[in-house]
Enzyme design. Structure first.
Site, PDB file in Angstrom:
ATOM      1  CB  CYS A  13      -0.841  -0.101   1.349  1.00 40.57           C
ATOM      2  SG  CYS A  13      -2.359   1.004   0.914  1.00 40.57           S
TER       3      CYS A  13
ATOM      4  CG  HIS B  94      -3.117  -3.794   3.527  1.00 35.40           C
ATOM      5  ND1 HIS B  94      -2.151  -3.054   4.193  1.00 35.40           N
ATOM      6  CD2 HIS B  94      -3.729  -3.070   2.789  1.00 35.40           C
ATOM      7  CE1 HIS B  94      -2.413  -1.955   3.919  1.00 35.40           C
ATOM      8  NE2 HIS B  94      -3.179  -1.474   3.215  1.00 35.40           N
TER       9      HIS B  94
ATOM     10  CD  GLU C  87      -0.657  -5.745   6.074  1.00 35.17           C
ATOM     11  OE1 GLU C  87      -0.146  -6.206   4.965  1.00 35.17           O
ATOM     12  OE2 GLU C  87      -0.880  -4.637   6.020  1.00 35.17           O
TER      13      GLU C  87
END
Length: 223
Positions: A85, A196, A198
């Site tokens: 990002c 994302h 994660e």
């Protein structure tokens, strides 16, 4: 065990989640302030967030900090560099990846889960995915509309798609050229992604589809 630096700039977020995902994938991870040296690290992750409050352009100021010269050296040496990002925005602003992330087609912040089609499984971050595999990860950005003058020269890694892997205009959340969600450099050791991974690294988060990004990165760093 490979050791990764998670670089923290003023305004960074998701750094704790990224650190945890790397450890879950089998690597060592350490959150470091951007004025710290990258010596003795086997790879780098630039997490998401709003570095320097997106002043001037998203990622523009972070890209010009001294630590980015060390990141460029690591990339040149073939070590894995992952930008998520805001990290992707920093990589394009620093010239490590081509193109730019423009404001979303509809100029507002988007936070939602999306489907993604795996295009390239030969990078340092995608070796555990299958060609054409469809995964789910969340996005959260206002400037994720990827553009480049010569798309034929870009190494596309992820595309926004529907749940069947069809790359359609309806599946494109931000107006990105060719539904591009992630790209890599020519060597495949630098990846920028707007979704994302994660935040999709544990079933309690709603998906583990992003964990393979970190597992691939850890295995690549062992070479």
């Amino acid at each position: 065990m490979p050791r990764f630096a998670v670089i923290v700039f003023p305004g960074t977020n998701c750094d704790f989640e990224t650190e945890r995902a790397i450890r879950k994938a089998g690597g060592e991870a350490e959150r470091i302030w951007y004025r710290t040296s990258l010596k003795n690290f086997d790879g780098v992750v630039l997490p998401g967030g709003f570095s320097y409050a997106d002043y001037l352009r998203a990622g523009a100021i972070a890209a010009r900090q001294e630590i980015m010269e060390e990141v460029k050296e690591l990339a040149k040496d073939g070590k894995p560099v992952l930008g998520i990002c805001n990290g992707f925005q920093i990589l394009t602003e620093s010239g490590l990846l081509p193109g730019a992330l423009r404001p979303n087609r509809i100029p507002r912040f988007i936070c939602k889960w999306v489907h993604l089609r795996i295009v390239d499984t030969e990078t340092a971050f995608t070796q555990f995915y299958g060609p054409g595999e469809v995964i789910r990860m969340p996005i959260a950005h206002a400037e994720g509309n990827y553009y480049v003058d010569e798309p034929s020269k870009v190494r596309m890694v992820l595309q926004y798609s529907d749940e069947r892997g069809n790359v359609t205009g309806e599946a494109n959340p931000n107006g990105s050229l060719l539904n591009i969600a992630a790209i890599a450099n020519g060597k495949g050791n630098v990846l920028g992604t707007m979704p994302h991974p994660e935040r999709a690294s544990d079933r309690f988060l709603g998906s583990e589809d992003g964990l393979k990004v970190f597992r691939s990165m850890v295995e690549y760093a062992k070479r």
